[in-house]
Design a protein around this motif. Structure first.
Motif, PDB file in Angstrom:
ATOM      1  N   GLN A   1       0.849  -1.495   0.517  1.00 42.39           N
ATOM      2  CA  GLN A   1      -0.261   0.021  -0.219  1.00 42.39           C
ATOM      3  C   GLN A   1       1.010   1.182  -0.224  1.00 42.39           C
ATOM      4  OE1 GLN A   1      -3.897  -0.225   0.043  1.00 42.39           O
ATOM      5  NE2 GLN A   1      -3.002  -2.535  -0.737  1.00 42.39           N
TER       6      GLN A   1
ATOM      7  N   ASP B   1       1.365   1.855  10.342  1.00 41.18           N
ATOM      8  CA  ASP B   1       0.428   0.499  10.360  1.00 41.18           C
ATOM      9  C   ASP B   1      -1.464   1.147   9.713  1.00 41.18           C
ATOM     10  OD1 ASP B   1      -0.696  -1.813  10.808  1.00 41.18           O
ATOM     11  OD2 ASP B   1      -1.145  -1.327  13.151  1.00 41.18           O
ATOM     12  N   ILE B   2      -1.108   1.296   8.392  1.00 38.54           N
ATOM     13  CA  ILE B   2      -2.511   1.422   8.102  1.00 38.54           C
ATOM     14  C   ILE B   2      -2.998   0.763   8.220  1.00 38.54           C
ATOM     15  CG2 ILE B   2      -3.187   2.116   5.631  1.00 38.54           C
ATOM     16  CD1 ILE B   2      -0.719   1.750   4.000  1.00 38.54           C
ATOM     17  N   VAL B   3      -3.651  -0.950   8.105  1.00 38.64           N
ATOM     18  CA  VAL B   3      -4.879  -0.854   8.999  1.00 38.64           C
ATOM     19  C   VAL B   3      -5.398  -1.120  10.364  1.00 38.64           C
ATOM     20  CG1 VAL B   3      -6.148  -3.370   8.817  1.00 38.64           C
ATOM     21  CG2 VAL B   3      -4.548  -3.329   7.214  1.00 38.64           C
TER      22      VAL B   3
ATOM     23  N   VAL C   1      -4.241   1.292  11.679  1.00 45.31           N
ATOM     24  CA  VAL C   1      -4.624   2.587  12.288  1.00 45.31           C
ATOM     25  C   VAL C   1      -5.910   3.153  11.949  1.00 45.31           C
ATOM     26  CG1 VAL C   1      -4.527   5.136  11.883  1.00 45.31           C
ATOM     27  CG2 VAL C   1      -2.635   4.233  12.291  1.00 45.31           C
ATOM     28  N   THR C   2      -6.596   2.657  10.565  1.00 46.98           N
ATOM     29  CA  THR C   2      -7.919   2.242  10.167  1.00 46.98           C
ATOM     30  C   THR C   2      -9.021   1.820  11.425  1.00 46.98           C
ATOM     31  OG1 THR C   2      -7.273   2.177   8.150  1.00 46.98           O
ATOM     32  CG2 THR C   2      -9.175   1.573   8.429  1.00 46.98           C
ATOM     33  N   LEU C   3      -8.672   0.720  12.014  1.00 40.99           N
ATOM     34  CA  LEU C   3      -9.200  -0.039  12.926  1.00 40.99           C
ATOM     35  C   LEU C   3      -9.299   0.640  14.127  1.00 40.99           C
ATOM     36  CD1 LEU C   3     -10.761  -2.949  13.005  1.00 40.99           C
ATOM     37  CD2 LEU C   3      -8.305  -3.822  13.570  1.00 40.99           C
ATOM     38  N   LYS C   4      -8.526   0.857  14.240  1.00 42.37           N
ATOM     39  CA  LYS C   4      -8.618   1.808  15.460  1.00 42.37           C
ATOM     40  C   LYS C   4      -9.492   3.179  15.785  1.00 42.37           C
ATOM     41  CE  LYS C   4      -5.978   4.743  18.786  1.00 42.37           C
ATOM     42  NZ  LYS C   4      -4.588   4.931  19.402  1.00 42.37           N
ATOM     43  N   GLN C   5      -9.884   3.576  14.626  1.00 41.64           N
ATOM     44  CA  GLN C   5     -10.082   4.964  14.826  1.00 41.64           C
ATOM     45  C   GLN C   5     -12.077   4.730  13.952  1.00 41.64           C
ATOM     46  OE1 GLN C   5      -9.059   6.528  10.844  1.00 41.64           O
ATOM     47  NE2 GLN C   5      -7.501   7.527  11.910  1.00 41.64           N
ATOM     48  N   LEU C   6     -11.681   3.269  13.906  1.00 44.05           N
ATOM     49  CA  LEU C   6     -13.620   3.299  13.361  1.00 44.05           C
ATOM     50  C   LEU C   6     -13.816   2.564  14.524  1.00 44.05           C
ATOM     51  CD1 LEU C   6     -13.361   1.142   9.760  1.00 44.05           C
ATOM     52  CD2 LEU C   6     -14.635   2.900  10.316  1.00 44.05           C
TER      53      LEU C   6
ATOM     54  N   ARG D   1     -15.433   5.181  16.802  1.00 44.81           N
ATOM     55  CA  ARG D   1     -16.592   6.305  15.829  1.00 44.81           C
ATOM     56  C   ARG D   1     -17.688   5.382  16.581  1.00 44.81           C
ATOM     57  NH1 ARG D   1     -19.020  10.326  15.105  1.00 44.81           N
ATOM     58  NH2 ARG D   1     -19.862   9.846  13.021  1.00 44.81           N
TER      59      ARG D   1
END
Length: 253
Positions: A186, A209-211, A213-218, A221
């Protein structure tokens, strides 16, 4: 990054280039001293760095290859492979200042093109993905760093001043000044650009850590929405990590 510029790099395609070959050797040694803190002297680098030995032997086999001594070129490249653990096809184009650190397990295919001042760690493959006789291996721009175990596959281009993370698998072209992580790779644009005059960017372990960081933000939320709707958590679920550590009964460890 111009492919035409890379094609001007090959060493001693004619015997009149012998002086240029030795000049390039000096550049290669200086590159090691600049990029490896374990290197103590030019004498040490000259005698004990197998990555350099593989590159120098490649420059000779490359000359043989382009002067139609192709069986001899392949034979020499295989001898070098046995001595160094590094396999570079004699047809590959290698620019000046190329540094292979540690080196064991590196494979560079026939139509690969590597620009100037590129750094590569052990276990890297510049490989092909098809049976086409033409261009089928990557083109690597100037000052690119390719981390340990990374695989760069196909007739793609890695833009100059980019960094390929350790164990990344790259199958699509990468624009200049990018960082590539993951499988498949990526692309992350640099927030601070790297320029030709900057010190080499060798920190190929500093990977976003793209995945994660995205999972943590989700998850954050979801927690926020549940709090607004229900006032409190109704069911146990995986919560965002505290700091860098995941914790909770949701994991059966």
């Amino acid at each position: 990054m111009a492919t035409a510029a890379i094609r001007s790099y090959p060493a001693i395609r004619s015997m009149s280039g012998l002086r240029g070959f030795f000049t390039m050797m000096k550049h290669d040694i200086s590159s090691v001293l600049e990029r490896d803190p374990a290197a103590r002297s030019r004498l040490e680098v000259f005698f004990v760095y197998s990555g350099l030995h593989a590159i120098w032997m490649h420059r000779i086999s490359h000359w043989l290859w382009f002067h139609n001594f192709r069986f001899l070129a392949r034979w020499l490249s295989q001898i070098t492979r046995g001595l160094t653990g590094i396999e570079i096809h004699p047809g590959a184009i290698i620019g000046p200042g190329f540094f292979i650190d540690h080196g064991m397990g590196v494979v560079i295919g026939e139509t690969a093109e590597v620009g100037a001042d590129v750094t590569m760690y052990h276990g890297v493959t510049l490989g092909g993905t098809n049976l086409v006789k033409g261009k089928r291996h990557p083109t690597i721009g100037d000052r690119v760093v390719i981390g340990a175990g990374a695989k760069v596959l196909g007739a793609i281009t890695i833009g100059e001043d980019s960094r390929i993370g350790a164990n990344a698998v790259v199958v699509k072209s990468v624009p200049p000044n990018s960082v590539v992580v993951g499988v498949p790779g990526q692309v992350v644009k640099r927030s601070q650009l790297h320029h030709s005059g900057d010190a080499p960017d060798l920190n190929h372990a500093a990977l976003p850590d793209i995945v994660g960081v995205t999972l943590k933000q989700l998850l954050e939320r979801v927690d926020s929405l549940e709090e607004r709707v229900d006032g409190h958590d109704q069911k146990p679920h995986i919560h965002p990590p505290m700091g860098d550590a995941w914790d909770g009964l949701d994991f059966s460890i």
